[in-house]
Write a protein that holds these residues in place. Structure first.
Motif, mmCIF file in Angstrom:
data_model
loop_
_atom_site.group_PDB
_atom_site.id
_atom_site.type_symbol
_atom_site.label_atom_id
_atom_site.label_comp_id
_atom_site.label_asym_id
_atom_site.label_seq_id
_atom_site.Cartn_x
_atom_site.Cartn_y
_atom_site.Cartn_z
ATOM 1 N N MET A 1 0.840 -1.176 0.000
ATOM 2 C CA MET A 1 0.000 0.000 0.000
ATOM 3 C C MET A 1 0.884 1.238 0.000
ATOM 4 S SD MET A 1 -2.639 1.370 2.935
ATOM 5 C CE MET A 1 -3.978 0.290 2.561
ATOM 6 N N ALA A 2 0.588 2.153 -0.881
ATOM 7 C CA ALA A 2 1.337 3.405 -0.934
ATOM 8 C C ALA A 2 0.844 4.346 0.151
ATOM 9 C CB ALA A 2 1.164 4.037 -2.307
ATOM 10 N N THR A 3 1.721 5.224 0.600
ATOM 11 C CA THR A 3 1.365 6.171 1.660
ATOM 12 C C THR A 3 0.153 6.994 1.279
ATOM 13 O OG1 THR A 3 3.651 6.273 2.354
ATOM 14 C CG2 THR A 3 2.243 8.044 3.103
ATOM 15 N N GLU A 4 0.031 7.356 0.009
ATOM 16 C CA GLU A 4 -1.110 8.178 -0.402
ATOM 17 C C GLU A 4 -2.440 7.435 -0.310
ATOM 18 O OE1 GLU A 4 0.988 6.594 -4.103
ATOM 19 O OE2 GLU A 4 1.636 7.728 -2.379
ATOM 20 N N ASP A 5 -2.410 6.111 -0.147
ATOM 21 C CA ASP A 5 -3.637 5.333 0.011
ATOM 22 C C ASP A 5 -4.134 5.305 1.453
ATOM 23 O OD1 ASP A 5 -3.547 4.717 -2.697
ATOM 24 O OD2 ASP A 5 -2.522 2.811 -2.362
ATOM 25 N N LEU A 6 -3.368 5.839 2.395
ATOM 26 C CA LEU A 6 -3.742 5.816 3.810
ATOM 27 C C LEU A 6 -4.853 6.813 4.097
ATOM 28 C CD1 LEU A 6 -0.200 5.730 5.450
ATOM 29 C CD2 LEU A 6 -1.826 3.850 5.267
ATOM 30 N N PRO A 7 -5.695 6.516 5.079
ATOM 31 C CA PRO A 7 -6.685 7.509 5.497
ATOM 32 C C PRO A 7 -5.996 8.775 6.005
ATOM 33 C CG PRO A 7 -7.108 5.374 6.518
ATOM 34 C CD PRO A 7 -5.777 5.281 5.840
ATOM 35 N N GLU A 8 -6.659 9.883 5.895
ATOM 36 C CA GLU A 8 -6.120 11.148 6.373
ATOM 37 C C GLU A 8 -5.943 11.110 7.890
ATOM 38 O OE1 GLU A 8 -5.114 13.867 4.622
ATOM 39 O OE2 GLU A 8 -5.419 12.583 2.867
ATOM 40 N N PRO A 9 -4.941 11.810 8.417
ATOM 41 C CA PRO A 9 -4.798 11.922 9.878
ATOM 42 C C PRO A 9 -6.059 12.546 10.469
ATOM 43 C CG PRO A 9 -2.846 12.756 8.767
ATOM 44 C CD PRO A 9 -3.874 12.518 7.704
ATOM 45 N N ASN A 10 -6.416 12.105 11.685
ATOM 46 C CA ASN A 10 -7.678 12.579 12.276
ATOM 47 C C ASN A 10 -7.558 12.903 13.763
ATOM 48 O OD1 ASN A 10 -7.452 10.070 13.367
ATOM 49 N ND2 ASN A 10 -9.412 9.287 12.616
ATOM 50 N N ASP A 11 -6.419 13.417 14.200
ATOM 51 C CA ASP A 11 -6.191 13.767 15.603
ATOM 52 C C ASP A 11 -6.199 12.566 16.530
ATOM 53 O OD1 ASP A 11 -5.898 16.447 15.002
ATOM 54 O OD2 ASP A 11 -8.005 16.911 15.344
ATOM 55 N N THR A 12 -5.964 11.373 15.980
ATOM 56 C CA THR A 12 -5.860 10.152 16.773
ATOM 57 C C THR A 12 -4.491 9.548 16.521
ATOM 58 O OG1 THR A 12 -8.222 9.726 16.533
ATOM 59 C CG2 THR A 12 -6.854 7.856 17.161
ATOM 60 N N CYS A 13 -3.760 9.232 17.579
ATOM 61 C CA CYS A 13 -2.461 8.585 17.417
ATOM 62 C C CYS A 13 -2.692 7.134 17.021
ATOM 63 C CB CYS A 13 -1.643 8.665 18.717
ATOM 64 S SG CYS A 13 0.030 8.005 18.523
ATOM 65 N N TRP A 14 -2.085 6.737 15.927
ATOM 66 C CA TRP A 14 -2.304 5.400 15.399
ATOM 67 C C TRP A 14 -1.666 4.300 16.231
ATOM 68 C CZ3 TRP A 14 -2.568 4.743 9.429
ATOM 69 C CH2 TRP A 14 -3.566 5.568 8.920
ATOM 70 N N CYS A 15 -0.891 4.636 17.259
ATOM 71 C CA CYS A 15 -0.349 3.586 18.126
ATOM 72 C C CYS A 15 -1.408 3.106 19.113
ATOM 73 C CB CYS A 15 0.902 4.055 18.859
ATOM 74 S SG CYS A 15 0.610 4.967 20.386
ATOM 75 N N GLY A 16 -2.477 3.878 19.238
ATOM 76 C CA GLY A 16 -3.558 3.494 20.142
ATOM 77 C C GLY A 16 -3.556 4.230 21.462
ATOM 78 N N CYS A 17 -2.593 5.117 21.674
ATOM 79 C CA CYS A 17 -2.536 5.863 22.931
ATOM 80 C C CYS A 17 -3.520 7.044 22.878
ATOM 81 C CB CYS A 17 -1.114 6.366 23.182
ATOM 82 S SG CYS A 17 -0.669 7.839 22.233
ATOM 83 N N PRO A 18 -3.735 7.712 24.005
ATOM 84 C CA PRO A 18 -4.676 8.839 24.015
ATOM 85 C C PRO A 18 -4.087 10.172 23.557
ATOM 86 C CG PRO A 18 -3.955 8.364 26.248
ATOM 87 C CD PRO A 18 -3.366 7.289 25.360
ATOM 88 N N GLU A 19 -2.789 10.237 23.240
ATOM 89 C CA GLU A 19 -2.195 11.508 22.826
ATOM 90 C C GLU A 19 -2.709 11.939 21.455
ATOM 91 O OE1 GLU A 19 1.936 12.275 23.369
ATOM 92 O OE2 GLU A 19 2.084 10.771 24.962
ATOM 93 N N ILE A 20 -2.714 13.251 21.245
ATOM 94 C CA ILE A 20 -3.141 13.811 19.966
ATOM 95 C C ILE A 20 -1.892 14.201 19.176
ATOM 96 C CG2 ILE A 20 -4.389 15.688 18.844
ATOM 97 C CD1 ILE A 20 -6.213 15.766 21.317
#
Length: 103
Positions: A1-20
């Motif tokens: 998957m190319a990076t441009e195929d990723l969903p847009e960032p949405n103020d959620t850390c993708w590691c699963g933590c609560p940080e923005i």
């Protein structure tokens, strides 16, 4: 998957933590490595050797070497000085500056 195929960032850390994460980012600083380690633990027992085996890149696997795959389709390059070093373009530049300086 190319990076441009990723969903847009949405103020959620993708590691699963609560940080923005910062604006336009998918991870809080350093959390991409946290996510990578969590993925490795969850899917490959935390072992790079197991990951390579699982994906067919271990010796005798059907994918060849992961190094060659990165050169063929991962954006890696060989050192232009012919020493055999391989890496991402920024790593190549650092390598040349460090190991092939002209005297």
């Amino acid at each position: 998957m190319a990076t441009e195929d990723l969903p847009e960032p949405n103020d959620t850390c993708w590691c699963g933590c609560p940080e923005i994460p910062g604006y336009g980012r998918r991870f809080a600083p350093g959390h991409d490595k946290t996510a990578e380690a969590a993925y490795m633990a969850a899917h490959h027992g935390g072992s790079v050797a197991q990951l390579l085996h699982d994906k067919g890149y271990a010796p005798g696997g059907d994918q060849g070497t992961v190094r060659q795959a990165a050169l063929d389709r991962g954006g890696w390059q060989l050192c232009p000085r012919g020493c055999g070093y391989a890496g991402a373009p920024a790593s190549i530049a650092n390598h040349v500056n460090r190991h092939h300086k002209k005297n």
